[in-house]
Design an enzyme around this catalytic site. Structure first.
Site, PDB file in Angstrom:
ATOM      1  N   ARG A 290      -2.075  -0.387  -8.334  1.00 51.26           N
ATOM      2  CA  ARG A 290      -2.256   0.092  -9.783  1.00 51.26           C
ATOM      3  C   ARG A 290      -1.990   1.567  -9.766  1.00 51.26           C
ATOM      4  NH1 ARG A 290      -8.416  -2.260 -10.562  1.00 51.26           N
ATOM      5  NH2 ARG A 290      -7.974  -4.127 -10.863  1.00 51.26           N
TER       6      ARG A 290
ATOM      7  N   GLY B 195       0.842  -1.207   0.064  1.00 49.54           N
ATOM      8  CA  GLY B 195      -0.139  -0.226   0.203  1.00 49.54           C
ATOM      9  C   GLY B 195       1.050   1.295   0.020  1.00 49.54           C
TER      10      GLY B 195
ATOM     11  N   GLN C 277      -2.023   7.037   1.412  1.00 46.38           N
ATOM     12  CA  GLN C 277      -1.770   8.227   2.172  1.00 46.38           C
ATOM     13  C   GLN C 277      -0.723   7.984   3.190  1.00 46.38           C
ATOM     14  OE1 GLN C 277      -4.675   9.321   5.189  1.00 46.38           O
ATOM     15  NE2 GLN C 277      -4.225  11.535   5.017  1.00 46.38           N
TER      16      GLN C 277
ATOM     17  N   TYR D  19     -15.309  -2.083   6.407  1.00 48.71           N
ATOM     18  CA  TYR D  19     -14.140  -1.742   6.908  1.00 48.71           C
ATOM     19  C   TYR D  19     -13.613  -2.112   8.487  1.00 48.71           C
ATOM     20  CZ  TYR D  19     -10.148   1.179   7.847  1.00 48.71           C
ATOM     21  OH  TYR D  19      -8.511   1.667   8.062  1.00 48.71           O
TER      22      TYR D  19
END
Length: 318
Positions: free
Chosen positions: A36, A8, A12, A142
């Site tokens: 991606r 990841g 952010q 989530y």
């Protein structure tokens, strides 16, 4: 030395954590991995970068073997607001990706940093000074994946002796990389709009209190926890973590101290408001302080001042 892997790494937190870790361990010793999204030139050119899909075991296994990875910071995830619009994708990425990382860590004896979130709590959780150990009945996909992830990390530590460690992050505020679909995103967007337009329309109610943290503290927390003496860690995974809390109205007033004609409007998104209403007002992070010396450097006033200064330069609005 064995190398560090950040999954990841274009997100952010991941994009900034990669650069932070490269400063600690050396550029060539920290491998960035994204799915991606094209990495920034700074991220791509400062050290190794690979495109992988954490949902594919062969991708995770391959990169761990290729680079002789000793520690994995697993940040690849679908966030809360996007997770509600695409719950199947959220489960697939967050749970299958984590399982693959854990399996690779078990086989190759890697340490793993697994970030959880304030989203792991739910409506039944005590909202003020939320204990380290308390009821967790998350009401978003989530949040469900974060609760399950905490349990999976505990399982791999107890069953297979994988050195898993993690924190429950609050909302993260940063001037470097825009957030990617979280419930606390307003606390970043508001600074951009205040500088550019002197106006912002918030998707949460003005009195919604949430825990937050400035990115430099979030990065240091991840590093410090992984460097901590394991004999001191009683909880090991999912440490409550916070630096300060505020409502949208309070943040707007802080910004007005620097931009007097800033105007705050509200257009509440019921999905994100529902998620936010199920989260604590303030987490008790005393276990993190006692077990590995957690101490934030930024309070609310220091964060607001630094965000406005850094973003003003970044946006060319000096």
């Amino acid at each position: 030395m064995q190398k560090v892997l950040v999954t990841g790494a274009v997100g952010q937190i991941g994009s900034e954590l990669t650069m932070y870790l490269r400063a600690q361990y050396g550029n060539d010793n920290v491998v960035a991995a994204g799915h991606r999204t094209k990495p920034s030139e700074k991220l791509k050119n400062s050290g190794p970068f690979e495109f992988i899909n954490v949902g594919k075991m062969e991708d995770v296994d391959g990169i761990v073997k290729k680079y002789d990875i000793g520690t994995i910071y697993h940040l690849g995830a679908v966030l809360s607001a996007v997770g509600e619009s695409k719950p199947q994708l959220c489960w697939d990425v967050n749970m299958n990706g984590l399982y693959n990382v854990m399996e690779a860590a078990r086989e190759y004896k890697c340490a793993v940093f697994v970030p959880s979130s304030i989203a792991a709590f739910g409506p039944e959780t005590p909202t003020d000074n939320t204990p380290q150990d308390t009821i967790q009945r998350a009401n978003s996909m989530y949040g469900v994946t974060k609760v399950a992830g905490e349990l999976l990390a505990d399982y791999y530590y107890k069953r297979f002796d994988v050195d898993t460690r993690g924190v429950r992050y609050p909302g993260i505020i940063s001037y470097e990389t825009l957030p990617g679909g979280g419930t606390t995103d307003y606390a970043v967007e508001i600074f951009y709009e205040a500088i550019k337009k002197k106006s912002y329309t918030c998707f949460l109610k003005e009195d919604t209190m949430l825990d937050m943290m400035y990115m430099p503290d979030a990065l240091k927390a991840a590093y410090d926890l992984m460097e901590a003496d394991p004999s001191r860690l009683k909880h090991r995974n999912a440490f409550n973590l916070t630096a300060f809390n505020f409502t949208p109205a309070e943040l707007a007033q802080k910004i007005k101290n620097y931009i007097p004609d800033f105007e705050m409007k509200y257009d509440v998104d019921p999905v994100r408001q529902g998620i936010a209403d199920s989260w604590p007002n303030h987490m008790d992070d005393s276990c993190a302080k006692e077990e590995w010396g957690w101490l934030p450097a930024y309070d609310l006033d220091a964060m607001v001042k630094d965000m406005l200064e850094k973003l003003t330069v970044k946006l060319g609005k000096e």
